[in-house]
Design a protein around this motif. Sequence first.
Motif, PDB file in Angstrom:
ATOM      1  N   SER A 122       0.840  -1.210   0.000  1.00  0.00           N
ATOM      2  CA  SER A 122       0.000   0.000   0.000  1.00  0.00           C
ATOM      3  C   SER A 122       0.868   1.250   0.000  1.00  0.00           C
ATOM      4  O   SER A 122       0.709   2.142   0.830  1.00  0.00           O
ATOM      5  CB  SER A 122      -0.928  -0.014   1.226  1.00  0.00           C
ATOM      6  OG  SER A 122      -1.687  -1.196   1.242  1.00  0.00           O
ATOM      7  N   GLY A 123       1.797   1.282  -0.944  1.00  0.00           N
ATOM      8  CA  GLY A 123       2.662   2.460  -1.071  1.00  0.00           C
ATOM      9  C   GLY A 123       2.081   3.430  -2.078  1.00  0.00           C
ATOM     10  O   GLY A 123       0.861   3.558  -2.216  1.00  0.00           O
ATOM     11  N   ARG A 124       2.976   4.088  -2.828  1.00  0.00           N
ATOM     12  CA  ARG A 124       2.529   5.148  -3.738  1.00  0.00           C
ATOM     13  C   ARG A 124       1.692   4.599  -4.888  1.00  0.00           C
ATOM     14  O   ARG A 124       0.617   5.122  -5.187  1.00  0.00           O
ATOM     15  CB  ARG A 124       3.759   5.905  -4.254  1.00  0.00           C
ATOM     16  CG  ARG A 124       4.456   6.648  -3.141  1.00  0.00           C
ATOM     17  CD  ARG A 124       5.838   7.088  -3.520  1.00  0.00           C
ATOM     18  NE  ARG A 124       6.724   5.954  -3.801  1.00  0.00           N
ATOM     19  CZ  ARG A 124       8.002   6.064  -4.123  1.00  0.00           C
ATOM     20  NH1 ARG A 124       8.550   7.253  -4.230  1.00  0.00           N
ATOM     21  NH2 ARG A 124       8.743   5.003  -4.343  1.00  0.00           N
ATOM     22  N   VAL A 125       2.155   3.518  -5.509  1.00  0.00           N
ATOM     23  CA  VAL A 125       1.408   2.956  -6.642  1.00  0.00           C
ATOM     24  C   VAL A 125       0.147   2.250  -6.153  1.00  0.00           C
ATOM     25  O   VAL A 125      -0.927   2.388  -6.748  1.00  0.00           O
ATOM     26  CB  VAL A 125       2.302   2.008  -7.468  1.00  0.00           C
ATOM     27  CG1 VAL A 125       1.490   1.180  -8.446  1.00  0.00           C
ATOM     28  CG2 VAL A 125       3.352   2.828  -8.206  1.00  0.00           C
TER      29      VAL A 125
ATOM     30  N   SER B 150      -0.287  -4.516   3.728  1.00  0.00           N
ATOM     31  CA  SER B 150       1.028  -3.956   3.455  1.00  0.00           C
ATOM     32  C   SER B 150       1.982  -4.508   4.492  1.00  0.00           C
ATOM     33  O   SER B 150       1.601  -5.352   5.317  1.00  0.00           O
ATOM     34  CB  SER B 150       0.966  -2.423   3.502  1.00  0.00           C
ATOM     35  OG  SER B 150       2.018  -1.867   2.744  1.00  0.00           O
ATOM     36  N   ARG B 151       3.222  -4.025   4.475  1.00  0.00           N
ATOM     37  CA  ARG B 151       4.140  -4.469   5.522  1.00  0.00           C
ATOM     38  C   ARG B 151       3.629  -3.954   6.860  1.00  0.00           C
ATOM     39  O   ARG B 151       3.590  -4.638   7.851  1.00  0.00           O
ATOM     40  CB  ARG B 151       5.526  -3.909   5.193  1.00  0.00           C
ATOM     41  CG  ARG B 151       6.659  -4.529   5.910  1.00  0.00           C
ATOM     42  CD  ARG B 151       7.953  -4.070   5.287  1.00  0.00           C
ATOM     43  NE  ARG B 151       7.905  -2.656   4.901  1.00  0.00           N
ATOM     44  CZ  ARG B 151       8.839  -2.031   4.218  1.00  0.00           C
ATOM     45  NH1 ARG B 151       9.900  -2.676   3.832  1.00  0.00           N
ATOM     46  NH2 ARG B 151       8.716  -0.759   3.909  1.00  0.00           N
ATOM     47  N   SER B 152       3.158  -2.692   6.867  1.00  0.00           N
ATOM     48  CA  SER B 152       2.577  -2.133   8.099  1.00  0.00           C
ATOM     49  C   SER B 152       1.075  -1.942   7.885  1.00  0.00           C
ATOM     50  O   SER B 152       0.647  -1.554   6.787  1.00  0.00           O
ATOM     51  CB  SER B 152       3.212  -0.777   8.407  1.00  0.00           C
ATOM     52  OG  SER B 152       2.813   0.162   7.426  1.00  0.00           O
TER      53      SER B 152
ATOM     54  N   SER C 297      -0.138   1.610   6.597  1.00  0.00           N
ATOM     55  CA  SER C 297      -0.177   1.944   5.163  1.00  0.00           C
ATOM     56  C   SER C 297      -1.459   1.402   4.528  1.00  0.00           C
ATOM     57  O   SER C 297      -2.100   2.078   3.723  1.00  0.00           O
ATOM     58  CB  SER C 297       1.034   1.349   4.430  1.00  0.00           C
ATOM     59  OG  SER C 297       2.214   1.925   4.886  1.00  0.00           O
TER      60      SER C 297
ATOM     61  N   ASP D 287      10.075  -3.658  -6.314  1.00  0.00           N
ATOM     62  CA  ASP D 287      10.458  -4.693  -7.298  1.00  0.00           C
ATOM     63  C   ASP D 287      11.154  -5.883  -6.643  1.00  0.00           C
ATOM     64  O   ASP D 287      10.837  -7.042  -6.942  1.00  0.00           O
ATOM     65  CB  ASP D 287      11.428  -4.095  -8.331  1.00  0.00           C
ATOM     66  CG  ASP D 287      10.734  -3.106  -9.249  1.00  0.00           C
ATOM     67  OD1 ASP D 287       9.532  -2.846  -9.050  1.00  0.00           O
ATOM     68  OD2 ASP D 287      11.398  -2.593 -10.175  1.00  0.00           O
TER      69      ASP D 287
ATOM     70  N   CYS E 294       3.090  -4.471 -10.870  1.00  0.00           N
ATOM     71  CA  CYS E 294       3.063  -3.183 -11.574  1.00  0.00           C
ATOM     72  C   CYS E 294       4.451  -2.674 -11.901  1.00  0.00           C
ATOM     73  O   CYS E 294       4.641  -1.498 -12.195  1.00  0.00           O
ATOM     74  CB  CYS E 294       2.319  -2.142 -10.720  1.00  0.00           C
ATOM     75  SG  CYS E 294       0.583  -2.538 -10.551  1.00  0.00           S
TER      76      CYS E 294
ATOM     77  N   PHE F 146       4.790   8.098  -9.807  1.00  0.00           N
ATOM     78  CA  PHE F 146       3.994   8.023  -8.582  1.00  0.00           C
ATOM     79  C   PHE F 146       4.823   8.513  -7.402  1.00  0.00           C
ATOM     80  O   PHE F 146       4.988   7.816  -6.406  1.00  0.00           O
ATOM     81  CB  PHE F 146       3.530   6.590  -8.321  1.00  0.00           C
ATOM     82  CG  PHE F 146       2.387   6.143  -9.195  1.00  0.00           C
ATOM     83  CD1 PHE F 146       2.575   5.895 -10.547  1.00  0.00           C
ATOM     84  CD2 PHE F 146       1.117   5.977  -8.670  1.00  0.00           C
ATOM     85  CE1 PHE F 146       1.535   5.484 -11.355  1.00  0.00           C
ATOM     86  CE2 PHE F 146       0.056   5.559  -9.469  1.00  0.00           C
ATOM     87  CZ  PHE F 146       0.272   5.316 -10.812  1.00  0.00           C
TER      88      PHE F 146
HETATM   89  N1  LIG Z   1       6.678   4.994  -8.075  1.00  0.00           N
HETATM   90  C1  LIG Z   1       6.522   4.984  -9.377  1.00  0.00           C
HETATM   91  O1  LIG Z   1       6.625   6.026 -10.037  1.00  0.00           O
HETATM   92  C2  LIG Z   1       6.141   3.711 -10.086  1.00  0.00           C
HETATM   93  C3  LIG Z   1       5.573   3.821 -11.371  1.00  0.00           C
HETATM   94  C4  LIG Z   1       5.161   2.663 -12.018  1.00  0.00           C
HETATM   95  C5  LIG Z   1       5.340   1.426 -11.414  1.00  0.00           C
HETATM   96  N2  LIG Z   1       5.928   1.346 -10.158  1.00  0.00           N
HETATM   97  C6  LIG Z   1       6.047   0.009  -9.570  1.00  0.00           C
HETATM   98  O2  LIG Z   1       5.067  -0.143  -8.541  1.00  0.00           O
HETATM   99  C7  LIG Z   1       5.567  -1.022  -7.515  1.00  0.00           C
HETATM  100  C8  LIG Z   1       5.451  -0.338  -6.158  1.00  0.00           C
HETATM  101  O3  LIG Z   1       6.247   0.841  -6.190  1.00  0.00           O
HETATM  102  P1  LIG Z   1       5.961   2.086  -5.234  1.00  0.00           P
HETATM  103  O4  LIG Z   1       6.664   3.240  -5.845  1.00  0.00           O
HETATM  104  O5  LIG Z   1       4.511   2.157  -4.918  1.00  0.00           O
HETATM  105  O6  LIG Z   1       6.764   1.632  -3.948  1.00  0.00           O
HETATM  106  P2  LIG Z   1       6.559   2.170  -2.438  1.00  0.00           P
HETATM  107  O7  LIG Z   1       5.938   3.517  -2.443  1.00  0.00           O
HETATM  108  O8  LIG Z   1       7.867   1.960  -1.781  1.00  0.00           O
HETATM  109  O9  LIG Z   1       5.494   1.173  -1.836  1.00  0.00           O
HETATM  110  C9  LIG Z   1       5.741  -0.182  -1.654  1.00  0.00           C
HETATM  111  C10 LIG Z   1       4.816  -0.684  -0.565  1.00  0.00           C
HETATM  112  O10 LIG Z   1       5.042  -2.053  -0.415  1.00  0.00           O
HETATM  113  C11 LIG Z   1       5.013  -2.353   0.965  1.00  0.00           C
HETATM  114  N3  LIG Z   1       5.854  -3.519   1.191  1.00  0.00           N
HETATM  115  C12 LIG Z   1       7.191  -3.633   1.150  1.00  0.00           C
HETATM  116  N4  LIG Z   1       7.564  -4.896   1.349  1.00  0.00           N
HETATM  117  C13 LIG Z   1       6.424  -5.605   1.536  1.00  0.00           C
HETATM  118  C14 LIG Z   1       6.149  -6.950   1.814  1.00  0.00           C
HETATM  119  N5  LIG Z   1       7.131  -7.849   1.922  1.00  0.00           N
HETATM  120  N6  LIG Z   1       4.839  -7.334   1.931  1.00  0.00           N
HETATM  121  C15 LIG Z   1       3.842  -6.443   1.820  1.00  0.00           C
HETATM  122  N7  LIG Z   1       4.055  -5.129   1.569  1.00  0.00           N
HETATM  123  C16 LIG Z   1       5.333  -4.726   1.426  1.00  0.00           C
HETATM  124  C17 LIG Z   1       5.545  -1.131   1.682  1.00  0.00           C
HETATM  125  O11 LIG Z   1       4.981  -1.230   2.958  1.00  0.00           O
HETATM  126  P3  LIG Z   1       4.796  -0.204   4.169  1.00  0.00           P
HETATM  127  O12 LIG Z   1       4.376   1.125   3.606  1.00  0.00           O
HETATM  128  O13 LIG Z   1       3.710  -0.834   4.904  1.00  0.00           O
HETATM  129  O14 LIG Z   1       6.123  -0.153   4.843  1.00  0.00           O
HETATM  130  C18 LIG Z   1       5.044  -0.005   0.779  1.00  0.00           C
HETATM  131  O15 LIG Z   1       3.819   0.493   1.206  1.00  0.00           O
HETATM  132  C19 LIG Z   1       6.998  -1.369  -7.907  1.00  0.00           C
HETATM  133  O16 LIG Z   1       6.996  -2.605  -8.557  1.00  0.00           O
HETATM  134  C20 LIG Z   1       7.383  -0.260  -8.867  1.00  0.00           C
HETATM  135  O17 LIG Z   1       8.363  -0.648  -9.807  1.00  0.00           O
HETATM  136  C21 LIG Z   1       6.320   2.466  -9.488  1.00  0.00           C
END
Ligand SMILES: NC(=O)c1ccc[n+]([C@@H]2O[C@H](COP(=O)([O-])OP(=O)(O)OC[C@H]3O[C@@H](n4cnc5c(N)ncnc54)[C@H](OP(=O)(O)O)[C@@H]3O)[C@@H](O)[C@H]2O)c1
Length: 296
Positions: free
Chosen positions: A16-19, A39-41, A44, A77, A98, A126
Amino acid sequence: MQQQNNILPRIGFVGSGRVGKGLAWGMARSGQRVLAAASRSLASAEQLAARIAGCRALASAQDVVDCSDLVFVTVPDDAIAAVAASLKWREDMAVIHCSGATEVAALSPAAAAGAKVGGFHPLQLFADPEVALAGLPGCTITIEAEAPLLPQLEQLAQSLRCRTLRLPAGCRARYHAAAHYAAGFVITLLNEAAGLWQSFGVDREDTIRALLPLLRGTAASVERSGLAQGLAGTYSRGDIGTLEKHLAELARIGPDALHLYCELALRSIPLGLERGGYDEHHAEAMRERLRRALQS
Ligand SMILES: NC(=O)c1ccc[n+]([C@@H]2O[C@H](COP(=O)([O-])OP(=O)(O)OC[C@H]3O[C@@H](n4cnc5c(N)ncnc54)[C@H](OP(=O)(O)O)[C@@H]3O)[C@@H](O)[C@H]2O)c1
């Protein structure tokens, strides 16, 4: 993934992060049934769920899987494969990641359990889920999946008012590397410009304020006229005198600044030629000066 009698699939998010937030909120806004998030927490997941009527934040990712037909694994990733391997999947569901660069094979534990798997990569920054939510309509989502999941994901993207692009298997790393030229690397180039302007006293904020309208104008020009006809500046016209002034000044600053400029300029010349700004003979004269500067 169940989608019988026009009943929309139950959608869940693991991560439940940015995407996760941006997509979940966008899907809910477009009438999709986003029903669970983990999510991990828990905090989120609660933030994601708080903006969606009927969506529950769950402490366990497995609980999300168990109550969903379509699960988006929106974790970093490097965590996708481990998360996929840690959960029990069913054959009547679909699992999507994603990530632009990660192969769909990272979801192979779900595929081994009979689930359909795919990639759903929004070509959007994102950095902030609110900004991404506002920017979703009109952006492209690149989809890698096999039928019957493929058309279902295309429909889902269309419900977000996004365009879709199909990606053949095995192309993700190349596809994702290229996307940087329209995203992060543009910021890197702005930073390069800021460094050059800083050398005569303009601060970074003023540089950005001055260059952003130019960047928007450039994007609008490409949108209106395409790459070659949308090109403006020294390499659209073939101004060798200006090119030489640039090279002399950048050489004074140092080889890093000079070489980056030369690499970009060399790649601009084919567009200038395509635009009809000069002929091959003139292009070669420009290339010759740039190559010489690159060797310096
Ligand atoms: N950001 C971009 O611009 C963008 C664009 C297109 C695609 N993407 C893709 O979208 C995906 C997510 O990216 P993001 O930017 O959203 O990352 P992010 O903001 O870092 O969010 C990732 C989320 O995953 C949670 N998490 C981490 N490890 C976990 C686990 N083992 N089990 C369950 N939840 C876990 C984190 O938890 P907590 O918050 O609970 O700590 C966080 O909320 C990636 O594959 C990325 O390549 C990103």
